[in-house]
Design an enzyme around this catalytic site. Structure first.
Site, PDB file in Angstrom:
ATOM      1  N   ASP A  74       0.830  -1.213   0.000  1.00 55.99           N
ATOM      2  CA  ASP A  74       0.000   0.000   0.000  1.00 55.99           C
ATOM      3  C   ASP A  74       0.864   1.264   0.000  1.00 55.99           C
ATOM      4  O   ASP A  74       0.451   2.303  -0.521  1.00 55.99           O
ATOM      5  CB  ASP A  74      -0.923   0.028   1.227  1.00 55.99           C
ATOM      6  CG  ASP A  74      -2.261  -0.652   0.930  1.00 55.99           C
ATOM      7  OD1 ASP A  74      -2.558  -0.886  -0.257  1.00 55.99           O
ATOM      8  OD2 ASP A  74      -3.000  -0.958   1.883  1.00 55.99           O
ATOM      9  N   GLU A 144      -4.116   4.290   8.075  1.00 55.29           N
ATOM     10  CA  GLU A 144      -4.963   3.185   7.617  1.00 55.29           C
ATOM     11  C   GLU A 144      -4.713   1.996   8.544  1.00 55.29           C
ATOM     12  O   GLU A 144      -3.580   1.567   8.725  1.00 55.29           O
ATOM     13  CB  GLU A 144      -4.554   2.843   6.172  1.00 55.29           C
ATOM     14  CG  GLU A 144      -5.328   1.705   5.579  1.00 55.29           C
ATOM     15  CD  GLU A 144      -4.692   1.176   4.283  1.00 55.29           C
ATOM     16  OE1 GLU A 144      -3.891   1.873   3.637  1.00 55.29           O
ATOM     17  OE2 GLU A 144      -4.995   0.012   3.950  1.00 55.29           O
ATOM     18  N   ASP A 151     -11.674  -8.414  13.718  1.00 56.07           N
ATOM     19  CA  ASP A 151     -10.525  -9.331  13.830  1.00 56.07           C
ATOM     20  C   ASP A 151      -9.918  -9.171  15.220  1.00 56.07           C
ATOM     21  O   ASP A 151      -9.801  -8.045  15.728  1.00 56.07           O
ATOM     22  CB  ASP A 151      -9.405  -8.959  12.843  1.00 56.07           C
ATOM     23  CG  ASP A 151      -9.816  -9.118  11.391  1.00 56.07           C
ATOM     24  OD1 ASP A 151     -10.875  -9.708  11.156  1.00 56.07           O
ATOM     25  OD2 ASP A 151      -9.070  -8.637  10.520  1.00 56.07           O
ATOM     26  N   LYS A 191     -27.767  -4.288  -0.515  1.00 64.23           N
ATOM     27  CA  LYS A 191     -28.056  -4.674   0.867  1.00 64.23           C
ATOM     28  C   LYS A 191     -27.219  -3.871   1.864  1.00 64.23           C
ATOM     29  O   LYS A 191     -25.988  -3.799   1.749  1.00 64.23           O
ATOM     30  CB  LYS A 191     -27.775  -6.170   1.056  1.00 64.23           C
ATOM     31  CG  LYS A 191     -28.769  -7.040   0.306  1.00 64.23           C
ATOM     32  CD  LYS A 191     -30.150  -6.832   0.911  1.00 64.23           C
ATOM     33  CE  LYS A 191     -31.218  -7.680   0.266  1.00 64.23           C
ATOM     34  NZ  LYS A 191     -32.555  -7.287   0.754  1.00 64.23           N
ATOM     35  N   LYS A 193     -27.377  -4.318   5.295  1.00 66.58           N
ATOM     36  CA  LYS A 193     -27.208  -4.977   6.601  1.00 66.58           C
ATOM     37  C   LYS A 193     -25.735  -5.199   6.991  1.00 66.58           C
ATOM     38  O   LYS A 193     -25.359  -4.928   8.135  1.00 66.58           O
ATOM     39  CB  LYS A 193     -27.973  -6.314   6.600  1.00 66.58           C
ATOM     40  CG  LYS A 193     -28.214  -6.889   7.987  1.00 66.58           C
ATOM     41  CD  LYS A 193     -29.279  -6.157   8.777  1.00 66.58           C
ATOM     42  CE  LYS A 193     -30.668  -6.605   8.349  1.00 66.58           C
ATOM     43  NZ  LYS A 193     -31.742  -5.787   8.907  1.00 66.58           N
ATOM     44  N   LYS A 227     -30.976   5.237   4.541  1.00 64.95           N
ATOM     45  CA  LYS A 227     -31.144   4.112   5.461  1.00 64.95           C
ATOM     46  C   LYS A 227     -29.834   3.863   6.227  1.00 64.95           C
ATOM     47  O   LYS A 227     -29.833   3.698   7.459  1.00 64.95           O
ATOM     48  CB  LYS A 227     -31.535   2.865   4.646  1.00 64.95           C
ATOM     49  CG  LYS A 227     -31.929   1.696   5.482  1.00 64.95           C
ATOM     50  CD  LYS A 227     -32.496   0.607   4.585  1.00 64.95           C
ATOM     51  CE  LYS A 227     -32.777  -0.654   5.369  1.00 64.95           C
ATOM     52  NZ  LYS A 227     -33.091  -1.768   4.494  1.00 64.95           N
ATOM     53  N   CYS A 385      17.039  -6.320 -10.941  1.00 67.80           N
ATOM     54  CA  CYS A 385      17.660  -7.011  -9.822  1.00 67.80           C
ATOM     55  C   CYS A 385      18.065  -8.438 -10.229  1.00 67.80           C
ATOM     56  O   CYS A 385      19.037  -8.591 -10.959  1.00 67.80           O
ATOM     57  CB  CYS A 385      16.756  -6.963  -8.598  1.00 67.80           C
ATOM     58  SG  CYS A 385      17.715  -7.057  -7.070  1.00 67.80           S
ATOM     59  N   LEU A 386      17.314  -9.464  -9.837  1.00 71.41           N
ATOM     60  CA  LEU A 386      17.674 -10.814 -10.275  1.00 71.41           C
ATOM     61  C   LEU A 386      17.678 -10.869 -11.816  1.00 71.41           C
ATOM     62  O   LEU A 386      18.495 -11.580 -12.414  1.00 71.41           O
ATOM     63  CB  LEU A 386      16.690 -11.852  -9.715  1.00 71.41           C
ATOM     64  CG  LEU A 386      17.028 -13.299 -10.025  1.00 71.41           C
ATOM     65  CD1 LEU A 386      18.315 -13.740  -9.360  1.00 71.41           C
ATOM     66  CD2 LEU A 386      15.902 -14.233  -9.609  1.00 71.41           C
ATOM     67  N   GLY A 387      16.815 -10.099 -12.450  1.00 68.22           N
ATOM     68  CA  GLY A 387      16.752 -10.046 -13.917  1.00 68.22           C
ATOM     69  C   GLY A 387      18.066  -9.549 -14.502  1.00 68.22           C
ATOM     70  O   GLY A 387      18.535 -10.036 -15.537  1.00 68.22           O
ATOM     71  N   HIS A 511      15.804  -1.307  -7.974  1.00 72.08           N
ATOM     72  CA  HIS A 511      14.385  -1.447  -8.340  1.00 72.08           C
ATOM     73  C   HIS A 511      13.816  -0.089  -8.772  1.00 72.08           C
ATOM     74  O   HIS A 511      13.282   0.645  -7.936  1.00 72.08           O
ATOM     75  CB  HIS A 511      13.580  -1.960  -7.144  1.00 72.08           C
ATOM     76  CG  HIS A 511      13.903  -3.359  -6.760  1.00 72.08           C
ATOM     77  ND1 HIS A 511      13.134  -4.433  -7.147  1.00 72.08           N
ATOM     78  CD2 HIS A 511      14.923  -3.869  -6.041  1.00 72.08           C
ATOM     79  CE1 HIS A 511      13.662  -5.551  -6.672  1.00 72.08           C
ATOM     80  NE2 HIS A 511      14.754  -5.232  -5.996  1.00 72.08           N
ATOM     81  N   GLU A 513      11.164   0.497 -10.266  1.00 74.26           N
ATOM     82  CA  GLU A 513       9.695   0.522 -10.174  1.00 74.26           C
ATOM     83  C   GLU A 513       9.195   1.205  -8.906  1.00 74.26           C
ATOM     84  O   GLU A 513       8.101   1.770  -8.892  1.00 74.26           O
ATOM     85  CB  GLU A 513       9.121  -0.902 -10.279  1.00 74.26           C
ATOM     86  CG  GLU A 513       9.402  -1.846  -9.104  1.00 74.26           C
ATOM     87  CD  GLU A 513      10.726  -2.595  -9.188  1.00 74.26           C
ATOM     88  OE1 GLU A 513      11.632  -2.121  -9.907  1.00 74.26           O
ATOM     89  OE2 GLU A 513      10.867  -3.646  -8.534  1.00 74.26           O
TER      90      GLU A 513
HETATM   91  N1  GLN Z   1      18.264 -12.888  -5.125  1.00 77.71           N
HETATM   92  C1  GLN Z   1      19.052 -11.800  -5.630  1.00 77.71           C
HETATM   93  C2  GLN Z   1      19.876 -11.139  -4.540  1.00 77.71           C
HETATM   94  O1  GLN Z   1      19.584 -11.283  -3.374  1.00 77.71           O
HETATM   95  C3  GLN Z   1      18.177 -10.763  -6.309  1.00 77.71           C
HETATM   96  C4  GLN Z   1      17.227 -10.069  -5.393  1.00 77.71           C
HETATM   97  C5  GLN Z   1      16.115  -9.316  -6.091  1.00 77.71           C
HETATM   98  O2  GLN Z   1      15.805  -9.583  -7.251  1.00 77.71           O
HETATM   99  N2  GLN Z   1      15.476  -8.396  -5.399  1.00 77.71           N
HETATM  100  O3  GLN Z   1      20.831 -10.469  -4.826  1.00 77.71           O
END
Ligand code: GLN
Length: 542
Positions: A74, A144, A151, A191, A193, A227, A385-387, A511, A513
């Site tokens: 979030d 939030e 719960d 509804k 309720k 209501k 990253c892993l990519g 990252h 993103e």
């Molecule tokens: N597993 C890899 C590392 O720890 C890549 C981590 C990831 O993609 N965030 O370096």
């Protein structure tokens, strides 16, 4: 230092997944657009200290903040909507609360008293909420409360809200309760309720909601609102409809139509200021809804069954697509299912390939095959990253001839450990919060694709990993044509790799993103989507 801080608590009833995060982010956006400085905090009632050790199937993506907190996804919505960074303080879990209280108890800070949920746990919850307000940076703090009213785990949080509402006094805090008003097809009716019961449950805890936001698939007629208002001690104007939307980016405007921001400001006794300034938001939405072309991007990962696992990547692609007037169709490709027999069939319909981040051995050979396909066929490629690590392994194996190249994460005896554990990580034994986390500087090499995209020499990007490119192989790679276009100036760690032989082939250890927002889409995603459009228009019939 701002002169005041008001608090808004958002609770949820009836069922989970009603979109409290999006409602909170949308309200924050509306208040921000009226000139208020706003932040959003998420309180998560689970006992983990943070979601960092949770399996993505359990919890979806782990979102990382600038200051290196591993948080709930979030917070990604908050940043994408508000275009303002969050921090450690914006995500609190029951684990964190108890950890603090138990540490204090061990230090003798409770002076021999019995330590209890009330007041000690609730005091710590209140301290964490007020802490954000006391920074003096925000006019409004939206908190939030995760989970659903009723719960067991949420009880201390609701009790803390009850106490705080009283302590802060009239007009300084309000409670917004989000509920579901289901449509029963067999009866042809909405509804009320479940909403009545959910509010009753809140009342049992001593909390009267000030505003109800009712999630619904159908329009809420006036008599239904009346209501609900009657049964819940509210004025009709405080019953707000939140209709299912085509995109999450519609929600601020839908809630504005319902005047949620006006009702909130009235209750907090704050001036309305000017009409919300949402020009940029509307421009974005307009482009998002009226694309002039479409592309297909393959997202190669191992958690693809669960869309939330790559939430920020999805949103970053959608944002960049909208800015280019292009609909991005994301095809989820399970890396575990890719093999030499099916690779062509699965990937040949794509206009771009993104290899996702990840941990552990499962599916990595499929990721390497996907990288190879992108490299050889010169399909725009982005590795995150892993990519990125997979892109270097693929290059080492298939271009440099280091057939057994690998990451020591998957093969500790490889003769070519082109990806290896960072020195600082070798002595780490504990799992939680111990990776290389948060923002680090990255120096960009001029005359590279990375420089063309960023147009800057120094950038800060967020990290979450333990392994890195092994610099002892750097010269071999450079000799074979790989360019290291982004380097950490302090530690010399490789941050960005690229292949200038391909029109767009880039891998990043960080990252990007996490930093892509509606008003500030990330340059790497912008460049990737642009390259994918160009590739499609040049080489593909469909
Ligand atoms: N597993 C890899 C590392 O720890 C890549 C981590 C990831 O993609 N965030 O370096």
């Amino acid at each position: 230092m701002l002169g005041f801080c008001k608090y808004i608590f958002v609770t949820g009833g009836v069922t989970s997944s009603l979109g409290k995060g999006i409602v909170s982010a949308s309200l924050a956006k509306l208040l921000q657009a009226r000139g208020y400085s706003v932040t959003i905090q998420k309180l998560d009632p689970y006992i983990n200290i943070d979601p960092g050790t949770l399996n993505p199937y359990e919890h979806g993506e782990v979102y990382v903040t600038e200051d290196g907190a591993e948080t709930d996804l979030d917070l990604g919505h908050y940043e994408r909507f508000l275009n303002v960074a969050t921090s450690q303080a914006n995500n609190v879990t029951t684990g964190k609360i108890y950890e603090t209280v138990i540490r204090k108890e061990r230090n003798g800070e409770y002076g021999g008293k019995t330590v209890q949920v009330i007041p000690h746990i609730t005091d710590e919850i209140k301290r964490r909420i007020k802490m954000l307000g006391e920074v003096g940076k925000y006019h409004v703090v939206i908190t939030e409360i995760g989970g659903t009213v009723g719960d067991i785990e949420s009880l201390p949080y609701i009790e803390a809200v009850r106490q705080l509402k009283y302590e802060l006094g009239e007009n300084n805090s309000i409670v917004i309760h989000l509920t579901l008003v289901p449509y029963l097809a067999s009866a042809g009716e909405l509804k009320t309720k479940p909403t009545q019961h959910s509010v009753k449950m809140l009342l049992e805890s001593g909390v009267q909601p000030d505003i109800l936001v009712c999630r619904t698939s159908h329009k809420l007629p006036q008599e239904v609102r009346a209501k609900i208002a009657l049964f819940c001690n509210l004025k009709v104007s405080a019953v707000i409809e939140s209709r299912d939307a085509k995109t999450i980016y519609d929600v601020p405007l839908l809630l504005k139509k319902e005047q949620l921001d006006v009702v909130v400001l009235e209750k907090l006794n704050l001036p309305f200021g000017t009409e919300p300034l949402l020009t940029e938001w509307k421009n974005f939405l307009n482009k998002l809804k009226n694309p002039t072309q479409e592309i297909k991007i393959g997202l190669v990962g191992k958690y693809v069954e669960l869309q939330d696992a790559y939430k920020s990547i999805h949103e970053a692609l959608i944002q960049a697509g909208a800015y280019h007037g292009c609909k991005v169709n994301i095809l989820n490709i399970h890396s575990e299912t890719l093999n030499t027999e099916n690779i062509k069939q699965v990937l040949s319909e794509l206009h771009g390939i993104l290899v996702a981040p990840g941990f552990g051995h499962r599916g990595i050979e499929g990721k390497i095959l996907a990288v190879q396909y992108a490299r050889v066929h010169k399909i725009p490629f982005l590795g995150i990253c892993l990519g990125m690590q997979m892109a270097t392994i693929e290059f080492a194996r298939n271009v440099m001839g280091f057939k057994e190249a690998n990451s020591t994460e998957f093969d500790s005896h490889t003769p070519y450990p082109v990806i290896d554990k960072m020195e600082s990580q070798k002595s780490v034994t504990q799992l939680g919060g111990t990776m290389r986390l948060g923002a680090y500087p990255c120096k960009i090499k001029p005359n590279t694709l990375a420089y063309e995209l960023y147009q800057k020499e120094l950038v800060f990007e967020r990290h979450r990993h333990r392994y890195e490119f092994n610099n002892s192989f750097k010269e071999n790679f450079e000799h074979s044509g790989m360019v290291f276009s982004g380097i950490n100036p302090d530690s010399d760690l490789v941050e960005i790799i690229e292949l200038p032989e391909n029109p767009f082939f880039i891998g990043v250890q960080f990252h990007p993103e996490y930093k892509s927002t509606v008003e500030n889409p990330h340059p790497l995603f912008m460049g990737f989507v642009r390259a994918v459009i160009e590739h499609k228009n040049k080489y593909c019939i469909t």
